[in-house]
Design an enzyme around this catalytic site. Structure first.
Site, mmCIF file in Angstrom:
data_model
loop_
_atom_site.group_PDB
_atom_site.id
_atom_site.type_symbol
_atom_site.label_atom_id
_atom_site.label_comp_id
_atom_site.label_asym_id
_atom_site.label_seq_id
_atom_site.Cartn_x
_atom_site.Cartn_y
_atom_site.Cartn_z
ATOM 1 N N ARG A 1 5.366 -22.586 17.217
ATOM 2 C CA ARG A 1 6.825 -22.629 17.035
ATOM 3 C C ARG A 1 7.444 -23.251 18.291
ATOM 4 N NH1 ARG A 1 9.866 -16.980 16.062
ATOM 5 N NH2 ARG A 1 9.128 -16.642 18.203
ATOM 6 N N TYR B 1 21.188 -19.533 23.327
ATOM 7 C CA TYR B 1 21.139 -18.066 23.339
ATOM 8 C C TYR B 1 20.786 -17.575 24.748
ATOM 9 C CZ TYR B 1 19.098 -13.420 22.895
ATOM 10 O OH TYR B 1 18.776 -12.103 23.100
ATOM 11 N N SER C 1 17.937 -10.502 28.414
ATOM 12 C CA SER C 1 16.669 -10.769 27.732
ATOM 13 C C SER C 1 15.673 -11.429 28.667
ATOM 14 C CB SER C 1 16.940 -11.699 26.545
ATOM 15 O OG SER C 1 15.729 -12.171 26.021
ATOM 16 N N ALA C 2 14.400 -11.147 28.423
ATOM 17 C CA ALA C 2 13.334 -11.796 29.190
ATOM 18 C C ALA C 2 13.288 -13.290 28.899
ATOM 19 C CB ALA C 2 11.994 -11.157 28.839
ATOM 20 N N LYS D 1 23.053 -15.509 27.815
ATOM 21 C CA LYS D 1 22.667 -14.291 28.548
ATOM 22 C C LYS D 1 22.772 -14.533 30.057
ATOM 23 C CE LYS D 1 21.678 -11.583 25.146
ATOM 24 N NZ LYS D 1 22.539 -10.441 24.885
ATOM 25 N N ASP E 1 8.231 -21.599 21.998
ATOM 26 C CA ASP E 1 7.434 -20.392 22.279
ATOM 27 C C ASP E 1 6.598 -20.569 23.544
ATOM 28 O OD1 ASP E 1 8.198 -18.692 20.308
ATOM 29 O OD2 ASP E 1 6.415 -18.925 19.066
HETATM 30 P P1 NAD Z 1 21.666 -6.768 16.270
HETATM 31 O O1 NAD Z 1 22.170 -8.044 15.724
HETATM 32 O O2 NAD Z 1 20.921 -5.860 15.380
HETATM 33 O O3 NAD Z 1 22.871 -5.944 16.927
HETATM 34 C C1 NAD Z 1 23.973 -6.571 17.524
HETATM 35 C C2 NAD Z 1 25.225 -5.905 16.979
HETATM 36 O O4 NAD Z 1 26.376 -6.490 17.590
HETATM 37 C C3 NAD Z 1 25.396 -6.081 15.470
HETATM 38 O O5 NAD Z 1 25.639 -4.811 14.904
HETATM 39 C C4 NAD Z 1 26.600 -6.989 15.325
HETATM 40 O O6 NAD Z 1 27.350 -6.701 14.156
HETATM 41 C C5 NAD Z 1 27.365 -6.708 16.595
HETATM 42 N N1 NAD Z 1 28.206 -7.790 17.085
HETATM 43 C C6 NAD Z 1 27.868 -9.084 17.279
HETATM 44 N N2 NAD Z 1 28.902 -9.757 17.805
HETATM 45 C C7 NAD Z 1 29.921 -8.867 17.957
HETATM 46 C C8 NAD Z 1 31.235 -8.941 18.476
HETATM 47 N N3 NAD Z 1 31.746 -10.095 18.931
HETATM 48 N N4 NAD Z 1 32.002 -7.828 18.491
HETATM 49 C C9 NAD Z 1 31.509 -6.647 18.029
HETATM 50 N N5 NAD Z 1 30.280 -6.520 17.532
HETATM 51 C C10 NAD Z 1 29.483 -7.616 17.502
HETATM 52 O O7 NAD Z 1 20.789 -7.135 17.554
HETATM 53 P P2 NAD Z 1 19.847 -6.205 18.414
HETATM 54 O O8 NAD Z 1 18.451 -6.621 18.182
HETATM 55 O O9 NAD Z 1 20.220 -4.794 18.253
HETATM 56 O O10 NAD Z 1 20.237 -6.718 19.867
HETATM 57 C C11 NAD Z 1 21.241 -6.099 20.637
HETATM 58 C C12 NAD Z 1 21.441 -6.903 21.912
HETATM 59 O O11 NAD Z 1 20.210 -6.965 22.613
HETATM 60 C C13 NAD Z 1 21.882 -8.342 21.662
HETATM 61 O O12 NAD Z 1 22.847 -8.695 22.631
HETATM 62 C C14 NAD Z 1 20.624 -9.129 21.863
HETATM 63 O O13 NAD Z 1 20.884 -10.455 22.319
HETATM 64 C C15 NAD Z 1 19.909 -8.316 22.922
HETATM 65 N N6 NAD Z 1 18.450 -8.516 22.886
HETATM 66 C C16 NAD Z 1 17.766 -8.224 21.738
HETATM 67 C C17 NAD Z 1 16.386 -8.423 21.702
HETATM 68 C C18 NAD Z 1 15.591 -8.112 20.452
HETATM 69 O O14 NAD Z 1 14.410 -8.435 20.404
HETATM 70 N N7 NAD Z 1 16.165 -7.490 19.432
HETATM 71 C C19 NAD Z 1 15.716 -8.908 22.834
HETATM 72 C C20 NAD Z 1 16.457 -9.179 23.982
HETATM 73 C C21 NAD Z 1 17.822 -8.971 24.006
HETATM 74 C C1 UD1 Z 2 12.071 -14.273 20.425
HETATM 75 C C2 UD1 Z 2 12.967 -15.261 21.111
HETATM 76 C C3 UD1 Z 2 13.593 -14.608 22.322
HETATM 77 C C4 UD1 Z 2 14.370 -13.364 21.899
HETATM 78 C C5 UD1 Z 2 13.435 -12.430 21.141
HETATM 79 C C6 UD1 Z 2 14.193 -11.266 20.573
HETATM 80 C C7 UD1 Z 2 12.082 -17.485 20.593
HETATM 81 C C8 UD1 Z 2 11.391 -18.669 21.134
HETATM 82 N N1 UD1 Z 2 12.204 -16.447 21.451
HETATM 83 O O1 UD1 Z 2 11.075 -13.866 21.362
HETATM 84 O O2 UD1 Z 2 14.459 -15.502 22.962
HETATM 85 O O3 UD1 Z 2 14.887 -12.694 23.030
HETATM 86 O O4 UD1 Z 2 12.826 -13.143 20.064
HETATM 87 O O5 UD1 Z 2 15.084 -11.666 19.591
HETATM 88 O O6 UD1 Z 2 12.513 -17.460 19.455
HETATM 89 N N2 UD1 Z 2 5.278 -15.004 15.663
HETATM 90 C C9 UD1 Z 2 4.445 -15.437 14.651
HETATM 91 N N3 UD1 Z 2 4.946 -15.471 13.384
HETATM 92 C C10 UD1 Z 2 6.236 -15.079 13.073
HETATM 93 C C11 UD1 Z 2 7.062 -14.625 14.119
HETATM 94 C C12 UD1 Z 2 6.552 -14.610 15.415
HETATM 95 O O7 UD1 Z 2 3.302 -15.795 14.886
HETATM 96 O O8 UD1 Z 2 6.626 -15.139 11.895
HETATM 97 C C13 UD1 Z 2 4.718 -14.941 17.032
HETATM 98 C C14 UD1 Z 2 5.455 -15.790 18.053
HETATM 99 O O9 UD1 Z 2 4.937 -17.091 18.088
HETATM 100 C C15 UD1 Z 2 5.224 -14.998 19.346
HETATM 101 C C16 UD1 Z 2 5.175 -13.537 18.866
HETATM 102 O O10 UD1 Z 2 4.867 -13.595 17.472
HETATM 103 O O11 UD1 Z 2 3.974 -15.330 19.887
HETATM 104 C C17 UD1 Z 2 6.478 -12.800 19.055
HETATM 105 O O12 UD1 Z 2 7.531 -13.532 18.448
HETATM 106 P P1 UD1 Z 2 9.016 -12.947 18.305
HETATM 107 O O13 UD1 Z 2 8.962 -11.605 17.719
HETATM 108 O O14 UD1 Z 2 9.839 -13.984 17.605
HETATM 109 O O15 UD1 Z 2 9.479 -12.776 19.807
HETATM 110 P P2 UD1 Z 2 9.567 -13.858 20.995
HETATM 111 O O16 UD1 Z 2 9.189 -15.213 20.558
HETATM 112 O O17 UD1 Z 2 8.845 -13.303 22.161
#
Ligand code: NAD
Ligand code: UD1
Length: 340
Positions: free
Chosen positions: A291, A148, A124-125, A152, A294
């Protein structure tokens, strides 16, 4: 290629599954369903025209993963399984280290025991922390401020060490910026349990009337309109980045990290306007306090992925908003149909 996809029932994993299948790969999903639903496998099958293999189980269970690897002659692993709630990780750090770090450890042990030597990992970024310069490139200093993010980073470092000890291993860490949107079918998308933490699923629920208004976290950031700026990327573009990473691994070994973003930032207010345009619905909002944790502004330097992976995001902000809205409408129709 036979690909083990961990977390394949989740938001990103389900999109990666359909992209892999359409690229001709055999997909084997392992997911313990702690944050997803079994019926996602049926949706993936509907889109892909054939069912992926599916095992409900934990990625950290070494013997179970070894068995899946042997049974399906796995060549490559895409590891997405993990917990992702920043707030929860601050409250329950050990839960995050146990699931994310120990899960990855078990997976790596199973891969080593079965001589699987290609891994793509969802990083993740968030590991960059508050950007010291923009756009953020892969060499940007790392500064995590929650469990979290640290989970990573630990996994990235573990992968570095394993790549040194096993020169045949290739590991790519994909540092996602902000994935949003959904597959154009409306069958899969972001479907969080409970109150959404992230912007886009919250916006969608406000537009659909499930929630009254959006809290915009902070209107006094040093950005053009005072609200936070992020690099939103269509989840299908992100998913295609994983196939590009697998292709890269067929030609290389060692440890690599790539940003997956578009290179362009949008503010919260710009996102609201784009979503209103795409859905034809109003998104009422209130500007509230910032938040905690952020950052003001973050967007990716995409040069490394463009050159190294031969991949670039191509979908527009409009695609992101309209597909998220289309998915929500499908969800509402299905809920009405099932009486939920
Ligand atoms: P998600 O929660 O929708 O998907 C994760 C999946 O992993 C779920 O289906 C969950 O049931 C499964 N899981 C969790 N722990 C497990 C385990 N121990 N064994 C087997 N299955 C398990 O999340 P997502 O948004 O699809 O994210 C996927 C990955 O990408 C995560 O690792 C997350 O940290 C990373 N990521 C997501 C975002 C985002 O914005 N969604 C951003 C950066 C990184
Ligand atoms: C967040 C996580 C980041 C994670 C990513 C994906 C934090 C601080 N960061 O990123 O670690 O990898 O989610 O899961 O939680 N916002 C609002 N109202 C809301 C929700 C969000 O104004 O109800 C704003 C936030 O302040 C931000 C932007 O929307 O400026 C994006 O937020 P979000 O979607 O939560 O992503 P990140 O904060 O970038």
């Amino acid at each position: 290629m036979n690909v083990l996809l961990t977390g394949g029932c989740g938001y990103i994993g389900s999109h990666v599954a359909v992209v892999l299948m359409s690229a001709g790969h055999e997909v084997v999903i392992v997911d313990n369903l702690t944050n997803s639903r079994r019926d996602v496998v049926d949706k993936i099958a509907e889109i892909g025209g054939r069912p992926p293999s599916f095992y409900q189980g934990d990625v950290g269970d070494v013997e179970f993963i070894r068995d899946v690897i042997r049974r399906h002659r796995i060549d490559s692993v895409i590891h997405l399984a993990g917990f992702k709630s920043v707030g929860e990780s601050v409250q329950l750090p050990l839960k995050y280290y146990q699931n994310n770090v120990c899960g990855a450890l078990g997976l790596l042990q199973a891969m080593e025991a079965e001589s699987v030597s290609n891994l793509v990992f969802s990083s993740s970024a968030t590991i960059y922390g508050n950007p010291q310069y923009l756009p953020v490139d892969e060499a940007h200093p790392q500064h995590v401020i929650n469990a979290y993010g640290r989970s990573k980073l630990h996994i990235e470092e573990m992968l570095r060490d394993v790549c040194i000890s096993r020169p045949s291993l290739g590991a790519i860490c994909l540092r996602y910026f902000n994935p949003v949107g959904a597959h154009h079918s409306g069958l899969i998308g972001d479907h969080p349990r409970g109150i959404p933490n992230n912007l886009m699923p919250y916006v969608v629920q406000v537009a659909s009337g499930e929630r009254e208004f959006l809290n915009v976290f902070g209107g006094d950031y040093p950005t053009p309109d005072g609200t936070g700026v992020r690099d939103y990327i269509h989840v299908m573009d992100l998913a295609e980045g994983h196939v590009a990473a697998l292709n890269h691994l067929s030609l290389s070994t060692g440890w690599h990290a790539f940003n997956l973003g578009t290179g362009k930032g949008y503010s919260v207010l710009e996102m609201i306007r784009a979503f209103e345009g795409g859905s034809g619905r109003a998104v009422p909002y209130k500007i509230t306090a910032r938040r905690e944790g952020d950052v003001a502004c973050a967007y990716a330097d995409i040069q490394a992925a463009t050159l190294g992976l031969n991949w670039k995001a191509k979908r527009t902000l409009e695609d992101m908003c309209s597909s998220a809205w289309f998915f929500q409408n499908h969800l509402s129709t299905r809920r009405q149909g099932s009486g939920r």
